[in-house]
Design an enzyme around this catalytic site. Sequence first.
Site, PDB file in Angstrom:
ATOM      1  N   VAL A 427      68.384  37.602  21.879  1.00 28.67           N
ATOM      2  CA  VAL A 427      67.639  37.176  20.694  1.00 28.67           C
ATOM      3  C   VAL A 427      68.333  37.791  19.488  1.00 28.67           C
ATOM      4  O   VAL A 427      68.478  39.015  19.409  1.00 28.67           O
ATOM      5  CB  VAL A 427      66.164  37.617  20.772  1.00 28.67           C
ATOM      6  N   SER A 428      68.789  36.964  18.568  1.00 29.17           N
ATOM      7  CA  SER A 428      69.607  37.423  17.449  1.00 29.17           C
ATOM      8  C   SER A 428      68.865  38.446  16.596  1.00 29.17           C
ATOM      9  O   SER A 428      67.633  38.485  16.554  1.00 29.17           O
ATOM     10  CB  SER A 428      70.024  36.238  16.574  1.00 29.17           C
TER      11      SER A 428
END
Length: 781
Positions: A427-428
């Site tokens: 997840v960025s």
Amino acid sequence: MAFTTPDEWDSHYANGKTFRQLGDAERRLLAEHAPAPDQGLALDVGCGMGELARHLSDSGYTVDAVDFAPGALTHAQDQTPTDSAVTYLVHDIDRDGTDGLPHPAYDLITFRLSWAFVHDRTRVMNRLRERLRPGGTLLVITPTTADVPDDRRDIALDEDELGLLCEGWHCAERHDADGLAFIVLRGPAPSQVTCAEKNKPSPHALTGAGVVVTDPAGRILLGWSRRRGVWELPGGKNDPGEDFLTTAARELQEETGLTADPAGIRLLALLMDSTRGIPRMTAAVRITTHTGEPAVTEPHLTIRWEWHEVTDLPSLDQPLFTPSAHVIDTVWPGLLTGLPPVHCYPITPTAIPEPAEQGEKAAELRHSMADQLVRDGYMDVGSTIEAAIRQVPRHRFLPGVALADAYDSQKAPVTRQTLGGKTTSSVSAPWLQAVMLRDAALQPGDTVIEIGSGGYNAALLKEIVGPHGTVITVDIDPYVTDRARRFLDDTGYDQIRVHLGDGEQVPGTLAAPGSVDAVVVTVEARDIPPAWINCLAEGGRLVVPLRIHGYTWSITFTKHDGLLVADRFEVCGFVSLQGPGYRPDHTVKLRGGEITVRFADGTPTDTSRLEAALDKPRTERWTGVTIPGQVPFDKLMLWLATHLDTGFARLAVDKNLDTGLLERPSGSDAATLIRDDSFAYVLYRKISDDGDGLWEFGVHAYGPQADDLADTMAGLVVAWDRTARDHTPVLTIHPAGAGHPAESDQQVITKPCARLTFDWGTSGPATADTASCQPAGKGAA
């Protein structure tokens, strides 16, 4: 019977009652196994009247002594000399955890006659392990059930409980202290959770419910099975004519004393597997609203119930009952790995309410993160992006990640890895998500396709485009799409379309040509496939982390007259696109792996003679071009990559194999030019310590053509400084086979699907007179 409240203990002390005094055997074992190091810190948990704390202080420790009964500490303080190095603190280690302790870490942690009174032992032990300094010791001094009357069972531990206590440590020793078990634990060694079966069940026991119930802080309830020796969820078999939800509520009340509110019971899925050749069906049930406190109501089946941190489940020291593990995986997909196979049949999605205390803490962290993103300039106050980030619960897409890490604006938690440790999904970081959302320029009612799923970013997109907008999220990995679907359903975003497929191709099948307002790619792409361009409407935006000669930039394109034109670059890092679109770099190892040369785009140059070049004297050029510390210079790397398409590579030196042959580039690698039997690479040196420091770019070159290559590279650095330092190039994407010739002052990089044309807005040749470059060490080693 053991006391369970501070008032009961205070009454005990007020009546003049005490406990067994510290014996000579205990003193001898303490001196042998826990001598005080220099400036040693000790934590005495459940210190009672402070006898052990005072002894540890006399032995050289500074002691934090905690107890949840104020009356105990009043007596302890009265008996402690004023110059003693003991600090007393009212603290309930079960309820309050370890956050309120005076020191972050200790050399010694002790439980004397108190461990039997700890309720959630697994969770408490996990937190105390984290509070041990390297080389520290945890001591438990306790009566055993073999040495106390039956009516005093609750103050002692039996052999099974002592065995559980000793699991998860590199060193666990047991000694006798005049009838007390003296347990010495060193070297925390959390292990991978395993699954275990119970004994062969009777056929009528093979249809039942497993219940995930959490407390207000989001902790999950597990019971330790007396007969089978596994952790398991509440639940059990169906009675005749009973549905799964009724079974779940009944079993929870019978086994734990908790009463479930029917409005808070959700059937998530039916799970089918087999045990000992008999088919087994388990209903995965989630209960979010309940009353009461867990109690052991069936002691012949369960020794105790404990609230466990969800983040601790992947490293439980004891086995987890297989159906319970499968039910947990239904609620938090991917949290547990290596589970036995099971058939899962999901039920119609329903949003799952969040535990109140966990929700309040998460909301506080979420708003703090949003405030930080605004302060750092990544999003504007009052924007739809700010509203989305304040609304979507990021942590619910990251089970197993601590709340503080989930809401760290700079962290990108990993959600999937290969067996070899390579990250395939994450997840960025929030700052980068905010930037990409800003660049996508979405409006309410828009249609957006996300390439690379996970759930959280898709939920942000949905908040921005609103109820009349369309969000489609695509991933090639079924694990990722299953996980995204579960979390989106649980958080109320079930209207988002989750599609399993190759992100390079499926946009053409999911949307009509020219119907998509934005494509947001959240995986590193090596190319721009036609499907991305064709699905975009005129004026639509493509935001993509594009890898160019090994460097990755998040680039924002706008579609004009069928072509993509870039107007924004942001250096970044992403997990690589999987599937047919992934093309690995061509790498060459030199000097036994000490040096790696990497070609990411274009045709690899012959490197067979570079080994010989390394035997030549080094040529140096120092350009006089400087940059302050902490100032990024990624545009210089892009300048070099676009002006040296032929022979451009990246060079890295393995720090573990480094012999000093090359001056190792700072960071991961260096921009390199290779020609036949010679090469040159860019590096920098510190020339001033003022402020953040000042750094000068230079070139090191090797081989017969070292002088020419050093001049070429240094000249390009100087030209960038003079003509392009403050420029962002205009990048236009043409189809690879299209007849769009480049202008004389444009640079072209050709990929299989797309031709990248860069216009830096400069006139004249992209070189500079290198006479001003310092030929320091020219021709010398």
